[in-house]
Write a protein that holds these residues in place. Structure first.
Motif, mmCIF file in Angstrom:
data_model
loop_
_atom_site.group_PDB
_atom_site.id
_atom_site.type_symbol
_atom_site.label_atom_id
_atom_site.label_comp_id
_atom_site.label_asym_id
_atom_site.label_seq_id
_atom_site.Cartn_x
_atom_site.Cartn_y
_atom_site.Cartn_z
ATOM 1 N N UNK B 346 60.120 -48.054 -45.282
ATOM 2 C CA UNK B 346 59.037 -48.810 -45.913
ATOM 3 C C UNK B 346 58.362 -49.786 -44.957
ATOM 4 N N UNK B 347 59.184 -50.413 -44.104
ATOM 5 C CA UNK B 347 58.623 -51.418 -43.192
ATOM 6 C C UNK B 347 59.234 -51.272 -41.803
ATOM 7 N N UNK B 348 58.530 -51.841 -40.832
ATOM 8 C CA UNK B 348 59.021 -51.817 -39.455
ATOM 9 C C UNK B 348 58.855 -53.210 -38.866
ATOM 10 N N UNK B 349 59.937 -53.690 -38.246
ATOM 11 C CA UNK B 349 59.903 -55.025 -37.633
ATOM 12 C C UNK B 349 60.282 -54.931 -36.159
ATOM 13 N N UNK B 350 59.370 -55.362 -35.308
ATOM 14 C CA UNK B 350 59.653 -55.430 -33.874
ATOM 15 C C UNK B 350 59.629 -56.895 -33.479
ATOM 16 N N UNK B 351 60.798 -57.417 -33.138
ATOM 17 C CA UNK B 351 60.911 -58.834 -32.802
ATOM 18 C C UNK B 351 62.367 -59.237 -32.711
ATOM 19 N N UNK B 352 62.659 -60.553 -32.813
ATOM 20 C CA UNK B 352 63.998 -61.172 -32.797
ATOM 21 C C UNK B 352 64.485 -61.487 -31.393
ATOM 22 N N UNK B 375 50.913 -43.617 -43.176
ATOM 23 C CA UNK B 375 50.407 -44.168 -44.440
ATOM 24 C C UNK B 375 51.553 -44.489 -45.402
ATOM 25 N N UNK B 376 52.725 -43.943 -45.157
ATOM 26 C CA UNK B 376 53.859 -44.238 -46.049
ATOM 27 C C UNK B 376 54.542 -45.560 -45.703
ATOM 28 N N UNK B 377 54.139 -46.189 -44.608
ATOM 29 C CA UNK B 377 54.741 -47.471 -44.203
ATOM 30 C C UNK B 377 53.894 -48.614 -44.768
ATOM 31 N N UNK B 378 54.566 -49.520 -45.535
ATOM 32 C CA UNK B 378 53.835 -50.620 -46.170
ATOM 33 C C UNK B 378 53.402 -51.669 -45.157
ATOM 34 N N UNK B 379 54.263 -51.904 -44.185
ATOM 35 C CA UNK B 379 53.954 -52.951 -43.214
ATOM 36 C C UNK B 379 54.706 -52.675 -41.918
ATOM 37 N N UNK B 380 53.989 -52.840 -40.808
ATOM 38 C CA UNK B 380 54.635 -52.766 -39.499
ATOM 39 C C UNK B 380 54.188 -54.005 -38.742
ATOM 40 N N UNK B 381 55.162 -54.797 -38.271
ATOM 41 C CA UNK B 381 54.767 -56.031 -37.591
ATOM 42 C C UNK B 381 55.451 -56.209 -36.260
ATOM 43 N N UNK B 382 54.715 -56.877 -35.360
ATOM 44 C CA UNK B 382 55.260 -57.217 -34.049
ATOM 45 C C UNK B 382 55.229 -58.731 -33.934
ATOM 46 N N UNK B 383 56.391 -59.323 -33.656
ATOM 47 C CA UNK B 383 56.491 -60.769 -33.543
ATOM 48 C C UNK B 383 57.027 -61.114 -32.147
ATOM 49 N N UNK B 384 56.158 -61.534 -31.249
ATOM 50 C CA UNK B 384 56.605 -61.867 -29.888
ATOM 51 C C UNK B 384 57.624 -63.004 -29.914
ATOM 52 N N UNK B 422 58.386 -66.494 -44.674
ATOM 53 C CA UNK B 422 57.810 -65.587 -45.678
ATOM 54 C C UNK B 422 57.925 -64.115 -45.289
ATOM 55 N N UNK B 423 58.358 -63.818 -44.051
ATOM 56 C CA UNK B 423 58.429 -62.429 -43.587
ATOM 57 C C UNK B 423 59.742 -61.811 -44.066
ATOM 58 N N UNK B 424 59.685 -61.004 -45.103
ATOM 59 C CA UNK B 424 60.926 -60.443 -45.614
ATOM 60 C C UNK B 424 60.724 -59.093 -46.280
ATOM 61 N N UNK B 425 61.843 -58.400 -46.466
ATOM 62 C CA UNK B 425 61.820 -57.112 -47.159
ATOM 63 C C UNK B 425 61.888 -57.344 -48.657
ATOM 64 N N UNK B 431 64.002 -50.736 -43.704
ATOM 65 C CA UNK B 431 63.251 -51.249 -42.559
ATOM 66 C C UNK B 431 63.861 -50.764 -41.246
ATOM 67 N N UNK B 432 63.025 -50.227 -40.372
ATOM 68 C CA UNK B 432 63.446 -49.959 -38.995
ATOM 69 C C UNK B 432 63.230 -51.259 -38.252
ATOM 70 N N UNK B 433 64.314 -51.853 -37.743
ATOM 71 C CA UNK B 433 64.231 -53.210 -37.215
ATOM 72 C C UNK B 433 64.882 -53.300 -35.840
ATOM 73 N N UNK B 434 64.239 -54.042 -34.947
ATOM 74 C CA UNK B 434 64.817 -54.222 -33.608
ATOM 75 C C UNK B 434 65.751 -55.432 -33.559
ATOM 76 N N UNK B 435 66.090 -55.987 -34.731
ATOM 77 C CA UNK B 435 66.926 -57.185 -34.775
ATOM 78 C C UNK B 435 68.395 -56.829 -34.583
#
Lengths: 216, 481
Positions: B346-352, B375-384, B422-425, B431-435
């Motif tokens: 559903x979501x992808x997080x690149x950061x941590x 299009x099936x991913x609700x949100x993909x974010x990159x947080x430096x 506020x950034x949460x699942x 979520x595919x997460x790099x954390x």
């Protein structure tokens, strides 16, 4: 810090391993700048059926009847019996603050995570490590016996079980001393201020680059 | 006399006092502070009428609880919408001011995740002892520094005494030799290590990571590895100093210069384990066997290769282990035997603090270039990881690549790694997460985390599910404007 000498209390079983500190106290409660008031949110995601947030009145929230601490027979438990690697993950000291605020004084498990172990003792909690077999046997007895209590004698380092048997446990002598006297270890360390200053002087001479301001 | 390990050397050089009861006072060179685990420590100092022992060893920045949207960030602390968070960030600001501690405040370009900021500034140096009220402090061990995550009482203790009370740990050597496969990263190595030794495998140990595969990593990669030592139960992760370390540190703002630089570099040559050093335990891994890793459960040891399956609890005879896996699968909404590649995301997080440095963002951007988020991913974010990483990435045009592909490009902070802001699942979301942690609720109430490398997370965002990065079709570099 509260003194710990001897404690007789009701035992609650938390029959799972690798209980992490996120589970003990979820992150939203870490926004508090206080050390107290975390008890109502201990194990928040296991205890309640809804999502908790800081500042809310927990008494009206729907409780998960399945969760062990919500069962009437474990009300007023002050000794938590659990499985291996308890307290793993985040270093948040809010985890022992929440356990202590809820009313726990002792946690018994086959092993604990390192940072949690340190943090707990600094807050007057006694953590006792027993063998897997001993924990297994206690777990069975607690689950089978409503009102199961243990009497824990820190001075003698023994647990008195209701059937008259005893279980010996190890505790680090420095931690034992601090617990028995309710001591703040900063005060103790500052008694060594001269030794620290002396170390620092020589250390500074040998490593001057560690004592400098950054280049703007 | 047998040789000493790197950990032994760092311990010996910081030993102030050894006590009869087996504890020791260890001198601390650097304390990093952030808003979540410091307020009670400052309050303790204040109540006891104490002052920090050595001001210049402390460096603070807010990270855990800061918003990452430009809207909230643009006006500084006052713009933080969540009142409780705002008070906490303000409290750090107030404490740093009243105790005269250097702080990179919310909109300072040097602000960011403490474990990105320290090394980036040269505030983490080889041979130092580093502490922070955060378990991922192990990160700094990548520099041949002895770095411990500590609790708030210890934060206060270090502020007041410049020392930490410690018991010496045992030495664990994790030797990773051989050639890493193409596209296999530090993240895959460390997840494979945790899968091997378990989340308590390093409890009571200081882990030194060594071997040709570790030597071949950049400092960013080494930081990723040491960062997750705690996920294997070890408070301390270490990599010996070499030219890669020294080159990274050179010319950073807090690094020594001129004569002192020469002096320091000479001293740092000794920050490796002696050839005849004895470790209490040794674990070896063959780098060439490591596949891209994906976690499927609720503990960082619940990991498998990209071409693997979710384990079937029925095939596990050990009862507590089976129960743990059953509970994890129930929480994760997965079933035994399911292919990792078939997990819906559903979501992808690149950061941590594990994977938000420039090298991580470059690796992700390389995958993303010329593609679009599924299009099936609700949100993909990159947080430096810091304002400086963000600026560097923008200079290289990485932000454009991400934004054109449909990623959100955020302001620096811990963000969805622990979801204090506020950034949460949402409940049930994968979520595919790099954390670094896939614990229950970690990234949001009911959220389901899968730990992966930045390239794997980026590819998953494009495909909508996990794919083997070794089979990815990379688009050649071209003008992104």
């Amino acid at each position: 810090m509260n003194k710990f000498v001897r404690h007789d209390g009701l035992v609650a079983p938390l029959n799972r391993s690798n209980v992490d500190t996120d589970l003990i106290i979820p992150k939203q409660f870490l926004k508090s700048i206080k050390r107290t008031g975390f008890g109502p949110n201990l194990f928040d995601e296991l205890r309640y059926l809804d999502e908790g947030f800081p500042g809310q009145d927990a008494s009206n929230r729907p409780k998960n009847p399945e969760f062990v601490l919500n069962q009437p027979r474990y009300e007023d438990a002050s000794i938590l019996l659990t499985r291996s690697n308890f307290g793993c993950g985040s270093s948040r000291e809010h985890a022992p603050w929440a356990l202590e605020d809820f009313g726990f004084r002792v946690i018994i498990a086959p092993s604990f995570a390192d940072i949690f172990f340190n943090n707990a003792f600094k807050n007057g909690l006694l953590l006792i490590t027993l063998s897997e077999a001993q924990v297994e046997s206690l777990m069975k007895q607690v689950e089978a016996t409503p009102g199961y209590r243990l009497d824990i004698d820190l001075a003698e380092q023994v647990i008195h079980c209701p059937d008259g048997t005893t279980l010996a446990f190890e505790v680090d002598s420095f931690r034992k001393y601090c617990l028995e006297n309710g001591l703040d270890d900063i005060g103790l360390t500052l008694q060594q201020a001269d030794a620290i200053k002396q170390f620092e002087t020589t250390y500074r001479q040998n490593n001057p680059w560690l004592f400098r301001a950054p280049v703007a | 006399m047998a040789g000493r390990t790197l950990y032994d050397k760092l311990w010996d050089s910081h030993l102030v006092q050894q006590r009869d009861d087996g504890t020791s006072l260890i001198y601390i060179d650097r304390q990093l502070l952030h808003e979540v685990t410091s307020p009670q420590a400052f309050e303790g100092l204040r109540l006891a009428g104490r002052r920090p022992w050595r001001l210049d060893s402390n460096l603070a920045t807010p990270d855990h609880n800061v918003p990452t949207t430009l809207k909230e960030r643009s006006v500084g602390i006052g713009g933080i919408e969540d009142e409780v968070s705002r008070i906490q960030v303000q409290t750090l600001d107030d404490n740093c001011r009243s105790f005269d501690i250097e702080q990179f405040s919310i909109n300072d370009e040097r602000q960011g995740i403490v474990h990105v900021v320290g090394p980036e500034q040269g505030a983490t140096l080889p041979g130092m002892t580093v502490v922070c009220g955060d378990s991922h402090t192990a990160t700094h061990g990548a520099f041949g520094a002895l770095a411990h995550g500590i609790g708030t009482s210890e934060v206060e203790h270090v502020l007041a005494t410049q020392c930490l009370i410690q018991r010496k740990m045992k030495n664990l050597l994790i030797q990773v030799d051989g050639e890493l496969g193409e596209r296999i990263t530090a993240k895959d190595i460390v997840l494979a290590v945790i899968a091997r030794i378990g989340t308590a495998g390093g409890t009571g140990y200081a882990i030194e990571f060594a071997g040709s595969a570790i030597r071949g990593l950049s400092m960013e990669g080494r930081m990723t590895i040491c960062n997750m030592a705690i996920e294997a139960g070890a408070r301390v992760g270490l990599v010996g100093v070499d030219q890669t370390t020294i080159d990274y540190v050179a010319r950073r703002p807090f690094a020594p210069t001129e004569e002192q630089w020469e002096q320091a570099v000479a001293a740092w040559q000794d920050l490796v384990s002696d050839r005849d050093a004895v470790f209490d335990k040794v674990v070896t891994l063959d780098a060439s066997e490591i596949e891209p890793q994906v976690s499927w459960g609720t503990s960082p040891e619940m990991v498998t290769g990209i071409n693997g399956q979710v384990p079937d609890p029925a095939s596990i005879s050990d009862e507590p282990r089976r129960r743990g896996i059953e509970r994890a699968l129930e929480y994760m909404g997965l079933h035994g035997g399911q292919n990792i590649k078939d997990i819906h995301l559903d979501r992808v997080f690149i950061g941590s603090c594990t994977n938000s440095r420039i090298e991580d963002l470059r690796a992700a951007a390389e995958v993303v270039r010329g593609h679009h988020v599924s299009s099936s991913i609700k949100q993909a974010m990159v947080v430096p990881g810091s304002g400086l990483v963000k600026r560097m990435a923008e200079r290289e045009g990485l932000d454009t690549i991400f934004k054109q592909a449909g990623f959100e490009w955020r302001e620096p902070g811990c963000s969805m790694c622990l979801a204090m802001n506020a950034d949460k699942l949402g409940a049930g979301e994968h979520c595919a997460s790099t954390s670094n942690r896939n614990f229950e609720g970690r990234q949001g109430y009911g959220g389901r985390t899968h730990l992966v490398s930045p390239a794997m997370a980026a590819a998953a965002a494009i495909a909508g599910h996990f794919v083997d990065i070794r089979e990815w079709s990379f688009n050649p570099e071209r003008e992104t404007a």
